[in-house]
Scaffold this motif. Structure first.
Motif, PDB file in Angstrom:
ATOM      1  N   LEU A 102      16.488  54.262  -5.699  1.00 16.63           N
ATOM      2  CA  LEU A 102      17.345  54.753  -4.611  1.00 16.63           C
ATOM      3  C   LEU A 102      16.916  56.142  -4.144  1.00 16.63           C
ATOM      4  CD1 LEU A 102      20.854  53.534  -5.830  1.00 16.63           C
ATOM      5  CD2 LEU A 102      19.564  52.710  -3.850  1.00 16.63           C
ATOM      6  N   ILE A 103      16.521  57.004  -5.079  1.00 12.64           N
ATOM      7  CA  ILE A 103      16.053  58.345  -4.714  1.00 12.64           C
ATOM      8  C   ILE A 103      14.831  58.246  -3.807  1.00 12.64           C
ATOM      9  CG2 ILE A 103      14.942  60.421  -5.659  1.00 12.64           C
ATOM     10  CD1 ILE A 103      16.952  60.191  -8.019  1.00 12.64           C
ATOM     11  N   VAL A 104      13.911  57.357  -4.149  1.00 14.63           N
ATOM     12  CA  VAL A 104      12.721  57.163  -3.307  1.00 14.63           C
ATOM     13  C   VAL A 104      13.140  56.710  -1.915  1.00 14.63           C
ATOM     14  CG1 VAL A 104      10.642  55.765  -2.975  1.00 14.63           C
ATOM     15  CG2 VAL A 104      11.142  56.725  -5.229  1.00 14.63           C
ATOM     16  N   LEU A 105      14.001  55.699  -1.836  1.00 14.83           N
ATOM     17  CA  LEU A 105      14.440  55.187  -0.534  1.00 14.83           C
ATOM     18  C   LEU A 105      15.178  56.245   0.282  1.00 14.83           C
ATOM     19  CD1 LEU A 105      15.663  51.617  -1.528  1.00 14.83           C
ATOM     20  CD2 LEU A 105      13.576  52.228  -0.294  1.00 14.83           C
ATOM     21  N   PHE A 106      16.059  56.993  -0.361  1.00  9.24           N
ATOM     22  CA  PHE A 106      16.813  58.019   0.359  1.00  9.24           C
ATOM     23  C   PHE A 106      15.910  59.161   0.807  1.00  9.24           C
ATOM     24  CE2 PHE A 106      20.792  56.679  -2.200  1.00  9.24           C
ATOM     25  CZ  PHE A 106      21.041  55.648  -1.307  1.00  9.24           C
ATOM     26  N   SER A 107      14.899  59.485   0.015  1.00 10.63           N
ATOM     27  CA  SER A 107      13.952  60.532   0.409  1.00 10.63           C
ATOM     28  C   SER A 107      13.129  60.080   1.614  1.00 10.63           C
ATOM     29  CB  SER A 107      13.025  60.883  -0.759  1.00 10.63           C
ATOM     30  OG  SER A 107      13.761  61.441  -1.819  1.00 10.63           O
ATOM     31  N   ILE A 108      12.738  58.823   1.622  1.00 13.36           N
ATOM     32  CA  ILE A 108      12.012  58.277   2.777  1.00 13.36           C
ATOM     33  C   ILE A 108      12.904  58.337   4.013  1.00 13.36           C
ATOM     34  CG2 ILE A 108      11.057  56.149   3.766  1.00 13.36           C
ATOM     35  CD1 ILE A 108      10.063  55.495   0.883  1.00 13.36           C
ATOM     36  N   GLU A 109      14.178  58.010   3.835  1.00 13.15           N
ATOM     37  CA  GLU A 109      15.127  58.080   4.956  1.00 13.15           C
ATOM     38  C   GLU A 109      15.173  59.490   5.546  1.00 13.15           C
ATOM     39  OE1 GLU A 109      19.813  57.059   5.896  1.00 13.15           O
ATOM     40  OE2 GLU A 109      19.244  57.590   3.840  1.00 13.15           O
ATOM     41  N   HIS A 110      15.250  60.500   4.687  1.00  7.61           N
ATOM     42  CA  HIS A 110      15.268  61.894   5.144  1.00  7.61           C
ATOM     43  C   HIS A 110      13.953  62.266   5.828  1.00  7.61           C
ATOM     44  CE1 HIS A 110      19.082  63.556   3.763  1.00  7.61           C
ATOM     45  NE2 HIS A 110      18.968  62.781   2.701  1.00  7.61           N
ATOM     46  N   PHE A 111      12.849  61.825   5.262  1.00  2.00           N
ATOM     47  CA  PHE A 111      11.529  62.138   5.822  1.00  2.00           C
ATOM     48  C   PHE A 111      11.393  61.551   7.221  1.00  2.00           C
ATOM     49  CE2 PHE A 111       6.932  61.841   6.305  1.00  2.00           C
ATOM     50  CZ  PHE A 111       6.524  63.075   5.825  1.00  2.00           C
ATOM     51  N   VAL A 112      11.771  60.287   7.372  1.00  2.00           N
ATOM     52  CA  VAL A 112      11.696  59.628   8.688  1.00  2.00           C
ATOM     53  C   VAL A 112      12.627  60.322   9.675  1.00  2.00           C
ATOM     54  CG1 VAL A 112      12.208  57.471   9.921  1.00  2.00           C
ATOM     55  CG2 VAL A 112      10.921  57.413   7.777  1.00  2.00           C
ATOM     56  N   ALA A 113      13.811  60.703   9.225  1.00  2.00           N
ATOM     57  CA  ALA A 113      14.749  61.408  10.104  1.00  2.00           C
ATOM     58  C   ALA A 113      14.151  62.732  10.580  1.00  2.00           C
ATOM     59  CB  ALA A 113      16.074  61.646   9.385  1.00  2.00           C
ATOM     60  N   LEU A 114      13.471  63.442   9.700  1.00  2.00           N
ATOM     61  CA  LEU A 114      12.818  64.698  10.094  1.00  2.00           C
ATOM     62  C   LEU A 114      11.740  64.445  11.140  1.00  2.00           C
ATOM     63  CD1 LEU A 114      12.437  66.584   6.685  1.00  2.00           C
ATOM     64  CD2 LEU A 114      13.817  67.301   8.641  1.00  2.00           C
ATOM     65  N   LEU A 115      10.952  63.403  10.967  1.00  2.00           N
ATOM     66  CA  LEU A 115       9.906  63.067  11.934  1.00  2.00           C
ATOM     67  C   LEU A 115      10.494  62.734  13.299  1.00  2.00           C
ATOM     68  CD1 LEU A 115       7.487  60.853   9.797  1.00  2.00           C
ATOM     69  CD2 LEU A 115       7.099  63.187  10.611  1.00  2.00           C
ATOM     70  N   ARG A 116      11.668  62.123  13.297  1.00  2.00           N
ATOM     71  CA  ARG A 116      12.319  61.742  14.556  1.00  2.00           C
ATOM     72  C   ARG A 116      13.176  62.857  15.153  1.00  2.00           C
ATOM     73  NH1 ARG A 116      14.632  55.691  13.186  1.00  2.00           N
ATOM     74  NH2 ARG A 116      12.614  54.644  13.200  1.00  2.00           N
ATOM     75  N   GLY A 117      13.317  63.960  14.417  1.00  2.00           N
ATOM     76  CA  GLY A 117      14.164  65.047  14.882  1.00  2.00           C
ATOM     77  C   GLY A 117      15.640  64.737  14.756  1.00  2.00           C
ATOM     78  N   GLU A 118      15.970  63.865  13.824  1.00  2.00           N
ATOM     79  CA  GLU A 118      17.363  63.460  13.600  1.00  2.00           C
ATOM     80  C   GLU A 118      17.830  64.016  12.261  1.00  2.00           C
ATOM     81  OE1 GLU A 118      17.079  59.228  13.618  1.00  2.00           O
ATOM     82  OE2 GLU A 118      16.627  59.111  15.761  1.00  2.00           O
TER      83      GLU A 118
END
Length: 125
Positions: A102-118
């Motif tokens: 879950l930590i890996v998945l949630f970290s990916i979620e944050h990373f993608v959000a940063l790339l999208r400016g969200e």
């Protein structure tokens, strides 16, 4: 009666392990982990974004190591039975696998959000 209370103690111990591990994962999801937010916020925007991405990559790496080592311990201890519950001791270490994943998945979620400016909306608010 003493035997039964020992068995209940083992059940409670497992509950604490799982709740704690899942709480750590939710903390990552809601950005409640230690991220030196006050120092990062002082950086220029371009540098701040890079540092935040690095933080999430490192947290994902930690989650991956946690999941992998939890899996190794789960396999190692699976054939060992808890004398009170008759359950494999490896069940204790599955909490690390689940939370690490879950930590890996949630970290990916944050990373993608940063790339999208969200931003990622916290789950508890």
């Amino acid at each position: 009666d003493v035997e039964r209370s020992r068995g209940l103690g083992d059940v409670y111990k497992r509950q604490v392990l799982y709740v704690t591990a899942l709480g750590v994962a939710v903390g990552v999801r809601d950005a409640g982990h230690i991220g030196l937010e006050s120092l990062v916020s002082l950086l220029p925007e371009a540098m701040r974004l890079k540092v935040e991405m690095l933080i999430h990559l490192l947290v994902a790496l930690f989650g991956g190591i946690m999941a992998w080592s939890g899996w190794m311990w789960t396999k190692l201890k699976w054939d060992e039975l808890d004398p009170m519950l008759g359950m494999p001791v490896g069940v204790d270490y599955l909490s690390l696998v689940i939370a690490g994943g879950l930590i890996v998945l949630f970290s990916i979620e944050h990373f993608v959000a940063l790339l999208r400016g969200e931003s990622v909306e916290p789950a508890w608010y």
